[in-house]
Design a protein around this motif. Structure first.
Motif, PDB file in Angstrom:
ATOM      1  N   VAL A 122       0.834  10.079 -10.873  1.00 26.07           N
ATOM      2  CA  VAL A 122      -0.159   9.422 -11.736  1.00 26.07           C
ATOM      3  C   VAL A 122      -0.068  10.002 -13.155  1.00 26.07           C
TER       4      VAL A 122
ATOM      5  N   ILE B  73       0.021   1.647  -0.933  1.00 27.81           N
ATOM      6  CA  ILE B  73      -0.872   2.135  -1.989  1.00 27.81           C
ATOM      7  C   ILE B  73      -0.186   2.260  -3.345  1.00 27.81           C
TER       8      ILE B  73
ATOM      9  N   ILE C  64      -8.789  11.296  -2.003  1.00 27.23           N
ATOM     10  CA  ILE C  64      -8.291  10.084  -2.671  1.00 27.23           C
ATOM     11  C   ILE C  64      -6.817   9.791  -2.368  1.00 27.23           C
ATOM     12  N   GLY C  65      -6.187  10.585  -1.528  1.00 23.40           N
ATOM     13  CA  GLY C  65      -4.804  10.272  -1.157  1.00 23.40           C
ATOM     14  C   GLY C  65      -3.821  11.239  -1.782  1.00 23.40           C
ATOM     15  N   GLY C  66      -2.503  10.886  -1.702  1.00 23.79           N
ATOM     16  CA  GLY C  66      -1.935   9.701  -1.128  1.00 23.79           C
ATOM     17  C   GLY C  66      -1.761   9.737   0.382  1.00 23.79           C
ATOM     18  N   GLY C  67      -0.826   8.909   0.830  1.00 22.45           N
ATOM     19  CA  GLY C  67      -0.684   8.647   2.244  1.00 22.45           C
ATOM     20  C   GLY C  67      -0.247   9.833   3.093  1.00 22.45           C
TER      21      GLY C  67
HETATM   22  N1  LIG Z   1      -3.827   3.075  -4.190  1.00 19.83           N
HETATM   23  C1  LIG Z   1      -4.515   4.188  -4.086  1.00 19.83           C
HETATM   24  O1  LIG Z   1      -5.738   4.176  -3.845  1.00 19.83           O
HETATM   25  C2  LIG Z   1      -3.816   5.505  -4.237  1.00 19.83           C
HETATM   26  C3  LIG Z   1      -4.556   6.670  -4.095  1.00 19.83           C
HETATM   27  C4  LIG Z   1      -3.888   7.884  -4.192  1.00 19.83           C
HETATM   28  C5  LIG Z   1      -2.533   7.918  -4.414  1.00 19.83           C
HETATM   29  N2  LIG Z   1      -1.842   6.771  -4.569  1.00 19.83           N
HETATM   30  C6  LIG Z   1      -0.391   6.805  -4.753  1.00 19.83           C
HETATM   31  O2  LIG Z   1       0.179   7.508  -3.663  1.00 19.83           O
HETATM   32  C7  LIG Z   1       1.446   8.021  -4.053  1.00 19.83           C
HETATM   33  C8  LIG Z   1       1.632   9.414  -3.508  1.00 19.83           C
HETATM   34  O3  LIG Z   1       1.400   9.441  -2.115  1.00 19.83           O
HETATM   35  P1  LIG Z   1       2.349  10.244  -1.148  1.00 19.83           P
HETATM   36  O4  LIG Z   1       1.923   9.931   0.234  1.00 19.83           O
HETATM   37  O5  LIG Z   1       3.776   9.961  -1.510  1.00 19.83           O
HETATM   38  O6  LIG Z   1       2.067  11.788  -1.499  1.00 19.83           O
HETATM   39  P2  LIG Z   1       0.700  12.636  -1.480  1.00 19.83           P
HETATM   40  O7  LIG Z   1       0.035  12.531  -0.168  1.00 19.83           O
HETATM   41  O8  LIG Z   1      -0.093  12.349  -2.700  1.00 19.83           O
HETATM   42  O9  LIG Z   1       1.292  14.108  -1.700  1.00 19.83           O
HETATM   43  C9  LIG Z   1       2.101  14.685  -0.721  1.00 19.83           C
HETATM   44  C10 LIG Z   1       2.130  16.165  -0.954  1.00 19.83           C
HETATM   45  O10 LIG Z   1       0.818  16.736  -0.751  1.00 19.83           O
HETATM   46  C11 LIG Z   1       0.961  18.019  -0.160  1.00 19.83           C
HETATM   47  N3  LIG Z   1       0.412  18.007   1.184  1.00 19.83           N
HETATM   48  C12 LIG Z   1       0.182  16.952   2.011  1.00 19.83           C
HETATM   49  N4  LIG Z   1      -0.313  17.385   3.181  1.00 19.83           N
HETATM   50  C13 LIG Z   1      -0.415  18.728   3.084  1.00 19.83           C
HETATM   51  C14 LIG Z   1      -0.862  19.755   3.956  1.00 19.83           C
HETATM   52  N5  LIG Z   1      -1.338  19.490   5.199  1.00 19.83           N
HETATM   53  N6  LIG Z   1      -0.806  21.044   3.536  1.00 19.83           N
HETATM   54  C15 LIG Z   1      -0.363  21.335   2.305  1.00 19.83           C
HETATM   55  N7  LIG Z   1       0.087  20.426   1.426  1.00 19.83           N
HETATM   56  C16 LIG Z   1       0.051  19.119   1.805  1.00 19.83           C
HETATM   57  C17 LIG Z   1       2.438  18.312  -0.129  1.00 19.83           C
HETATM   58  O11 LIG Z   1       2.746  18.896  -1.393  1.00 19.83           O
HETATM   59  P3  LIG Z   1       3.965  19.968  -1.595  1.00 19.83           P
HETATM   60  O12 LIG Z   1       5.216  19.191  -1.343  1.00 19.83           O
HETATM   61  O13 LIG Z   1       3.813  20.409  -3.006  1.00 19.83           O
HETATM   62  O14 LIG Z   1       3.721  21.058  -0.594  1.00 19.83           O
HETATM   63  C18 LIG Z   1       3.033  16.919  -0.009  1.00 19.83           C
HETATM   64  O15 LIG Z   1       4.374  16.827  -0.416  1.00 19.83           O
HETATM   65  C19 LIG Z   1       1.464   7.977  -5.565  1.00 19.83           C
HETATM   66  O16 LIG Z   1       2.357   6.978  -5.981  1.00 19.83           O
HETATM   67  C20 LIG Z   1       0.038   7.606  -5.959  1.00 19.83           C
HETATM   68  O17 LIG Z   1       0.039   6.840  -7.125  1.00 19.83           O
HETATM   69  C21 LIG Z   1      -2.453   5.550  -4.487  1.00 19.83           C
END
Ligand SMILES: NC(=O)c1ccc[n+]([C@@H]2O[C@H](COP(=O)([O-])OP(=O)(O)OC[C@H]3O[C@@H](n4cnc5c(N)ncnc54)[C@H](OP(=O)(O)O)[C@@H]3O)[C@@H](O)[C@H]2O)c1
Length: 180
Positions: A53, A15, A107-110
Motif C-alpha cells: 500500500v 482483495i 485489516i489483512g491481507g490474506g
Molecule cells: N481489499 C482489502 O480490503 C485489503 C486489505 C488488506 C490488504 N489488502 C491487500 O492484500 C495484499 C497483501 O496481502 P498478502 O496476503 O499478500 O500479505 P499480508 O497478509 O498482508 O502479509 C503477509 C506477511 O505478514 C506477516 N505474517 C503473516 N502471518 C504471520 C504470523 N502468523 N506471524 C508473523 N508474521 C506473519 C509475514 O511477514 P514477514 O514475511 O515479514 O515475516 C507475511 O509475509 C496487498 O496487495 C494489499 O493491498 C487488501
C-alpha cells in the motif's frame, strides 16, 4: 478483547491484484476504513499489506490514517516511524489488550487473515463485496488447514452496489479442534 476482521473483496474472494493494486475497489471503502480506524483506535496489518500500500498509494496509505495504534505483523521487519511491529497475532492481541482497546481491527491481507483464523483468534468478520471480478489476484484468505462455522449477523447494501456481510465466528464449532 474482540478481533474484528474487515475486508473489501471481489465476489470471487480476491482483495488485490497480484502486484498489490487495489484500483478496482470502491474509494468509498477507503473512507469507511478511515472511520473504522478512528472508532476502534487501532489497525493491525501484515507486512506485505503495509509495504504494497505504501508503494502504490503515496497519498492514500496508512501513514495518514487517524488512529492511535498502527501494528504491522512480521517475523523480521524494522518498524517504520509511527508503527509498532510484533512477531505474531497473539502478540498483537496482547499489545492491543494492554493498551485498553475493546476491539482489535484486523485489516489483512490474506496471509495474515488466514494466520489469525487458523489459530481461532477471530470473533467477527465484516466483508464488503465489491461488484468487480478479477481473474487472478491475492486472496482474502490464504489456503490453509482451518475450517470455521459462521453465523450471519446482517446483510446490508452499501453505496456503489457493494454488499456488506457481517458474520460472527461460532467459536465452539472450530472443526479443526473438534473430534468428529
Ligand atoms: N481489499 C482489502 O480490503 C485489503 C486489505 C488488506 C490488504 N489488502 C491487500 O492484500 C495484499 C497483501 O496481502 P498478502 O496476503 O499478500 O500479505 P499480508 O497478509 O498482508 O502479509 C503477509 C506477511 O505478514 C506477516 N505474517 C503473516 N502471518 C504471520 C504470523 N502468523 N506471524 C508473523 N508474521 C506473519 C509475514 O511477514 P514477514 O514475511 O515479514 O515475516 C507475511 O509475509 C496487498 O496487495 C494489499 O493491498 C487488501
Amino acid at each position: 478483547m474482540k478481533v474484528l476482521l474487515k475486508s473489501a473483496i471481489s465476489p470471487n474472494g480476491l482483495i488485490s491484484r497480484e502486484d498489490g493494486q487495489e484500483d478496482w475497489l470502491s474509494s468509498a471503502g477507503w473512507d469507511e476504513f478511515l472511520e473504522d480506524a478512528k472508532i476502534h483506535k487501532n489497525i493491525v496489518m501484515g507486512r506485505e499489506t503495509y509495504e504494497l500500500v505504501a508503494k502504490h498509494y503515496q497519498d492514500y496509505n496508512f501513514d495518514n490514517v487517524d488512529t492511535e495504534l498502527k501494528v504491522i505483523i512480521s517475523r523480521n521487519f524494522t518498524a517504520p516511524a509511527g508503527y509498532r511491529v510484533v512477531k505474531s497475532p497473539e502478540e498483537a492481541i496482547e499489545l492491543a489488550e494492554r493498551a485498553g482497546y475493546k476491539t482489535l481491527l484486523l485489516i489483512g491481507g490474506g496471509k495474515l487473515n488466514a494466520s489469525f483464523l487458523s489459530k481461532n483468534l477471530v470473533d467477527n468478520i465484516d466483508i464488503t463485496v465489491n461488484p468487480y471480478i478479477l481473474g487472478k489476484g491475492r486472496p482474502f484468505l490464504w489456503p490453509g488447514d482451518y475450517e470455521l462455522k459462521l453465523e450471519l449477523l446482517s446483510v446490508n447494501r452499501a453505496s456503489e452496489d457493494r454488499v456488506l456481510l457481517s458474520y460472527a465466528v461460532v467459536k465452539n464449532r472450530h472443526l479443526h479442534k473438534v473430534r468428529l
